[in-house]
Design a protein around this motif. Structure first.
Motif, PDB file in Angstrom:
ATOM      1  N   SER A 176     -32.011  -2.858 -16.706  1.00  0.00           N
ATOM      2  CA  SER A 176     -30.874  -1.851 -16.916  1.00  0.00           C
ATOM      3  C   SER A 176     -29.862  -1.688 -15.712  1.00  0.00           C
ATOM      4  N   ALA A 236     -27.482  -4.721 -16.431  1.00  0.00           N
ATOM      5  CA  ALA A 236     -27.316  -4.987 -18.001  1.00  0.00           C
ATOM      6  C   ALA A 236     -26.266  -5.840 -18.183  1.00  0.00           C
ATOM      7  N   ASP A 237     -24.976  -5.457 -17.513  1.00  0.00           N
ATOM      8  CA  ASP A 237     -23.768  -6.286 -17.957  1.00  0.00           C
ATOM      9  C   ASP A 237     -23.448  -7.231 -17.124  1.00  0.00           C
ATOM     10  N   ASP A 238     -24.209  -7.571 -15.752  1.00  0.00           N
ATOM     11  CA  ASP A 238     -24.193  -8.453 -14.911  1.00  0.00           C
ATOM     12  C   ASP A 238     -24.882  -9.767 -15.274  1.00  0.00           C
ATOM     13  N   THR A 244     -21.282  -9.814 -11.028  1.00  0.00           N
ATOM     14  CA  THR A 244     -20.857  -8.698 -11.966  1.00  0.00           C
ATOM     15  C   THR A 244     -19.568  -9.392 -13.291  1.00  0.00           C
ATOM     16  N   ALA A 245     -19.881  -8.715 -14.309  1.00  0.00           N
ATOM     17  CA  ALA A 245     -18.984  -9.049 -15.536  1.00  0.00           C
ATOM     18  C   ALA A 245     -17.553  -9.121 -14.803  1.00  0.00           C
ATOM     19  N   ALA A 255     -13.790  -8.326 -14.541  1.00  0.00           N
ATOM     20  CA  ALA A 255     -13.105  -6.756 -14.748  1.00  0.00           C
ATOM     21  C   ALA A 255     -11.810  -7.351 -14.254  1.00  0.00           C
ATOM     22  N   SER A 280     -14.570 -11.197 -10.733  1.00  0.00           N
ATOM     23  CA  SER A 280     -16.026 -10.901 -10.643  1.00  0.00           C
ATOM     24  C   SER A 280     -16.240 -10.715  -9.185  1.00  0.00           C
ATOM     25  N   SER A 282     -16.917 -17.950 -17.034  1.00  0.00           N
ATOM     26  CA  SER A 282     -16.799 -16.759 -17.594  1.00  0.00           C
ATOM     27  C   SER A 282     -15.259 -16.200 -17.581  1.00  0.00           C
TER      28      SER A 282
END
Length: 166
Positions: free
Chosen positions: A61, A64-66, A84-85, A87, A91, A122
């Motif tokens: 959790s 979750a986005d990473d 990290t995703a 942004a 990253s 990515s």
């Protein structure tokens, strides 16, 4: 049969529960050591700030986005790193940690290389990280991978912010 000295880097979550348990143990060791180095050592995970306990108790959790990369030696989880995703085209690398018994084998370099490959795929144009200034070996590793010190985006004292183009 897998050579127990052979290290592989894989994207987590993986197929086995042991990798998840191993990731939680690595995160706990990372956070406990960091708090000790900051002079705020705690006896166990229960003494850590809530956000760190959340990572340890439920990494699925928390990240979750990473993308979480783990290094495995056989079925043992011996290293980890979080990306990290992206942004705003950027990253961040977090939580690079190698089990002290496995240090000196290139695991951190392998994890960092895999993280940079992932960020390139990515679409991120820049990757950044922060590291405590007393972690000189980690800073030297990041510099070997092309990271340079940049203006801080974090106001915590003794934190070095670094970045590089992907």
């Amino acid at each position: 049969m897998t050579d127990p000295c052979e290290i592989s880097v894989v994207r987590w979550p993986g197929r086995t529960r042991s990798a998840e348990d191993g990731l939680a143990a690595l995160l706990a060791a990372y956070h406990l050591q960091t708090e000790t180095e900051k002079g705020a050592g705690v006896a166990d995970v229960d003494g850590l700030p809530d956000r760190y306990r959340a990572e340890i108790s439920d990494p699925r959790s928390a990240f979750a986005d990473d993308v979480v990369l783990v290094a495995l030696s056989g079925s043992a989880t011996v290293g980890c790193l979080v990306v990290t995703a992206p942004a705003d085209g950027r990253s961040e690398i977090k939580r690079l940690w190698t089990d002290p018994e496995f240090r000196g084998r290139g695991i951190a370099s392998d994890l960092l290389g895999a993280a940079l490959a992932h960020t390139a795929e990515s679409g991120a144009g820049t990757v950044r990280l922060s590291v405590w200034n007393w972690r000189t070996a980690a800073i030297a590793l990041y510099e070997r991978f092309g990271f340079t010190v940049t203006e801080s985006w974090d106001d915590r004292d003794q934190l070095v912010c670094m970045e590089r183009a992907v």
